[in-house]
Design an enzyme around this catalytic site. Structure first.
Site, PDB file in Angstrom:
ATOM      1  N   HIS A 170       0.856  -1.191   0.000  1.00 52.70           N
ATOM      2  CA  HIS A 170       0.000   0.000   0.000  1.00 52.70           C
ATOM      3  C   HIS A 170       0.896   1.247   0.000  1.00 52.70           C
ATOM      4  O   HIS A 170       1.849   1.323   0.760  1.00 52.70           O
ATOM      5  CB  HIS A 170      -0.908   0.027   1.238  1.00 52.70           C
ATOM      6  CG  HIS A 170      -1.910  -1.096   1.259  1.00 52.70           C
ATOM      7  ND1 HIS A 170      -3.259  -0.869   1.404  1.00 52.70           N
ATOM      8  CD2 HIS A 170      -1.764  -2.425   1.144  1.00 52.70           C
ATOM      9  CE1 HIS A 170      -3.903  -2.031   1.382  1.00 52.70           C
ATOM     10  NE2 HIS A 170      -3.003  -2.995   1.229  1.00 52.70           N
ATOM     11  N   HIS A 249      -5.441 -11.261   6.547  1.00 52.33           N
ATOM     12  CA  HIS A 249      -4.285 -12.116   6.208  1.00 52.33           C
ATOM     13  C   HIS A 249      -3.303 -12.284   7.371  1.00 52.33           C
ATOM     14  O   HIS A 249      -2.230 -11.709   7.397  1.00 52.33           O
ATOM     15  CB  HIS A 249      -3.603 -11.734   4.880  1.00 52.33           C
ATOM     16  CG  HIS A 249      -3.279 -10.283   4.664  1.00 52.33           C
ATOM     17  ND1 HIS A 249      -2.473  -9.562   5.503  1.00 52.33           N
ATOM     18  CD2 HIS A 249      -3.639  -9.443   3.666  1.00 52.33           C
ATOM     19  CE1 HIS A 249      -2.349  -8.334   5.031  1.00 52.33           C
ATOM     20  NE2 HIS A 249      -3.052  -8.233   3.936  1.00 52.33           N
ATOM     21  N   ALA A 253       2.051  -8.825   6.995  1.00 52.38           N
ATOM     22  CA  ALA A 253       1.924  -7.403   7.344  1.00 52.38           C
ATOM     23  C   ALA A 253       1.561  -7.189   8.812  1.00 52.38           C
ATOM     24  O   ALA A 253       0.728  -6.353   9.155  1.00 52.38           O
ATOM     25  CB  ALA A 253       0.931  -6.686   6.425  1.00 52.38           C
ATOM     26  N   ASP A 286      -1.313 -19.724  -0.750  1.00 50.48           N
ATOM     27  CA  ASP A 286      -0.837 -19.792  -2.137  1.00 50.48           C
ATOM     28  C   ASP A 286       0.546 -20.427  -2.245  1.00 50.48           C
ATOM     29  O   ASP A 286       1.087 -20.557  -3.341  1.00 50.48           O
ATOM     30  CB  ASP A 286      -0.820 -18.391  -2.773  1.00 50.48           C
ATOM     31  CG  ASP A 286       0.144 -17.442  -2.074  1.00 50.48           C
ATOM     32  OD1 ASP A 286       0.654 -17.788  -0.996  1.00 50.48           O
ATOM     33  OD2 ASP A 286       0.382 -16.337  -2.614  1.00 50.48           O
ATOM     34  N   ILE A 288       3.235 -19.092  -1.215  1.00 49.64           N
ATOM     35  CA  ILE A 288       4.248 -18.030  -1.282  1.00 49.64           C
ATOM     36  C   ILE A 288       4.186 -17.148  -0.033  1.00 49.64           C
ATOM     37  O   ILE A 288       5.201 -16.866   0.589  1.00 49.64           O
ATOM     38  CB  ILE A 288       4.036 -17.173  -2.552  1.00 49.64           C
ATOM     39  CG1 ILE A 288       4.278 -18.056  -3.793  1.00 49.64           C
ATOM     40  CG2 ILE A 288       4.971 -15.967  -2.567  1.00 49.64           C
ATOM     41  CD1 ILE A 288       3.604 -17.564  -5.043  1.00 49.64           C
ATOM     42  N   HIS A 289       2.977 -16.747   0.344  1.00 50.09           N
ATOM     43  CA  HIS A 289       2.820 -15.855   1.500  1.00 50.09           C
ATOM     44  C   HIS A 289       3.154 -16.527   2.828  1.00 50.09           C
ATOM     45  O   HIS A 289       3.602 -15.862   3.762  1.00 50.09           O
ATOM     46  CB  HIS A 289       1.378 -15.323   1.576  1.00 50.09           C
ATOM     47  CG  HIS A 289       1.106 -14.197   0.638  1.00 50.09           C
ATOM     48  ND1 HIS A 289       0.931 -14.372  -0.704  1.00 50.09           N
ATOM     49  CD2 HIS A 289       0.974 -12.868   0.864  1.00 50.09           C
ATOM     50  CE1 HIS A 289       0.700 -13.202  -1.279  1.00 50.09           C
ATOM     51  NE2 HIS A 289       0.715 -12.275  -0.344  1.00 50.09           N
ATOM     52  N   ASP A 311      -6.421 -13.004  -1.828  1.00 56.10           N
ATOM     53  CA  ASP A 311      -5.724 -11.729  -1.935  1.00 56.10           C
ATOM     54  C   ASP A 311      -5.259 -11.534  -3.387  1.00 56.10           C
ATOM     55  O   ASP A 311      -4.261 -10.867  -3.646  1.00 56.10           O
ATOM     56  CB  ASP A 311      -4.548 -11.643  -0.961  1.00 56.10           C
ATOM     57  CG  ASP A 311      -4.125 -10.196  -0.671  1.00 56.10           C
ATOM     58  OD1 ASP A 311      -4.891  -9.281  -1.027  1.00 56.10           O
ATOM     59  OD2 ASP A 311      -3.033  -9.985  -0.119  1.00 56.10           O
TER      60      ASP A 311
HETATM   61 ZN    ZN Z   1      -3.061  -6.587   2.698  1.00 55.33          ZN
END
Ligand code: ZN
Length: 438
Positions: A170, A249, A253, A286, A288-289, A311
């Site tokens: 973001h 999520h 983050a 996924d 990856i995250h 996402d």
């Molecule tokens: Zn986010």
């Protein structure tokens, strides 16, 4: 109009719009049960089969033999930023198709992937973007038209009231604090957009004014999720007491769990009581995250709260390359890996929700109904729509997906394939018919 009771005792009323699915396994709670399912394309809802058969003596218009496949409620994605080359957060109309038309196009394609409803997600943007985009992302409500494809259950505003230190992709320049509570939000999103079209908001609870904002939003009937945040365990707990019910999520983050400060993840370690309810939480499965084991730990800690989200963003399904994104940034797509060109941060995913369910099944050892619950019943509960979506109970919307569970070839494990999709009791996708046309 039937003139006499036919020999078999059933009235074949023409055009009752009733379909009976047979020879299938229904997802009912944590079980798979071999049962028939009756739906109506007139009401768009799931019927009581026993009552239709013995009470009203109605024979179905059509009987669909599913050959032993799984019949699940349609999938629900609570975090979808865009797809098929369109980003919900991009409102510019430089000669292209108008925004509303692009949203309709996404809905028609999305439903074919088994996602029958979703909450279109806007990343942190300037006020003008929200004001322009949100009216087009409102729930379709009374329209109930299967031909429209996947249905918005209301928009998810992820930001801009998030922590600049956990901004992910973001743009930092557009982030704000909700210092003046609801009026900060009203001037950002537009006062008229605050109840509908917005369904839920992700914010960072440690920002000035955030706790009051959560209380006020909850009172308005909105759902609050915490995320993109540096909150301590105590701050996270206060946000739950103020009315937040979800974590956006989980793990991504936010601060990782520290043994002396378990952070946001610590909420999953609470004992559920009337004062402390464990939150729902989004998981991006996924590959990856998150590490597979991380997903398993979260599921073991609170299985009833886990919601699989993609996402996914506009580049899902697009060829590899570098693409312009919002706010002047660019995203590099390399296979399923999306990164921000300027700093290499993970930039959302390009996975389909059904593939998240397959990953989850393979990584955690969950049963088929447990895995499907994370994209049906649990997200419906989180949105307060438990009697309407995400279930095969009588009276719920007849949004359905027929799944075939296959052994995937090279990589070990199982894979769900979307065979058919039904929306409001009408078939909107059939893999077999689609293959013949192609
Ligand atoms: Zn986010």
């Amino acid at each position: 109009m039937p003139s006499a009771v036919p020999a078999n005792g059933f009235f074949h009323r023409h055009g009752t719009g009733v379909t009976k699915f047979t020879n299938c396994f229904l997802v009912r709670g944590d079980d798979l049960v071999q049962e028939d399912l009756w739906v109506s394309s007139v009401s768009g809802k799931i019927l009581n089969g026993q009552e239709m058969l013995y009470g009203e003596r109605v024979a179905p218009d059509s009987i669909v033999d599913l050959g032993g496949k799984i019949l699940s409620p349609g999938l629900i994605d609570l975090q979808l930023n865009g797809a098929f080359g369109f980003d919900f957060s991009v409102v510019s109309e430089d000669g292209a198709m108008p925004y509303g038309k692009r949203v309709q196009q996404v809905n028609k394609k999305l439903v074919r992937t088994g996602v029958t409803s979703y909450t279109p997600t806007l990343t942190s943007q300037l006020s003008e973007v929200y004001q322009k985009a949100l009216p087009f992302l409102a729930p379709s409500g009374a329209t109930r038209d299967a031909a429209m494809g996947s249905e918005s259950l209301g928009a998810h505003c992820e930001g801009p009231f998030i922590n600049p230190n956990k901004n992910g992709i973001h743009k930092e320049a557009v982030l704000q604090s909700p210092t003046h509570g609801l009026s900060s939000l009203a001037s950002c999103y537009g006062a008229a957009n605050l109840t509908s079209p917005i369904k839920y908001i992700t914010l960072a609870p440690e920002l000035p004014g955030a706790l009051d904002t959560i209380r006020n939003l909850t009172a308005l009937g909105l759902t609050v999720s915490i995320g993109h945040s540096e909150a301590s365990y105590e701050e996270a707990r206060s946000s739950m007491q103020a009315g937040a019910t979800m974590i956006t999520h989980l793990f991504n983050a936010m601060e990782p769990m520290h043994h002396r400060n378990p952070g946001i993840f610590g909420l999953l370690g609470q004992t559920s009581s009337s004062l402390h309810r464990k939150p729902y939480f989004g998981i991006i499965a996924d590959g990856i995250h998150l590490h597979h084991t991380t997903v398993k730990i979260a599921w073991n800690a609170h299985p009833d709260g886990l919601i699989l989200v993609t996402d996914a963003m506009a580049l899902a399904g697009m060829p590899d390359g570098t693409y312009d994104w919002t706010n002047g940034s660019r995203i590099v797509k390399n296979g399923n890996v999306l990164t921000l060109e300027e700093n290499g941060k993970i930039a959302g995913s390009s996975i389909q929700l059904v593939d998240c369910v397959s990953n989850f099944l393979n990584w955690t050892g969950a049963s088929v109904p447990e895995a499907l619950k994370a994209v049906t019943e649990t997200p419906a509960k989180m949105l307060g729509l438990v009697d309407v979506k995400g279930s095969l109970r009588e009276g719920a919307d007849a949004d359905l997906v027929v799944l075939d569970l296959q052994e995937s070839g090279v990589s070990k494990g199982k894979k769900f394939c979307v065979e058919q999709v039904w929306k409001f009791g009408e078939k909107v996708f059939d893999k077999e018919e689609d293959g013949k046309q192609a």
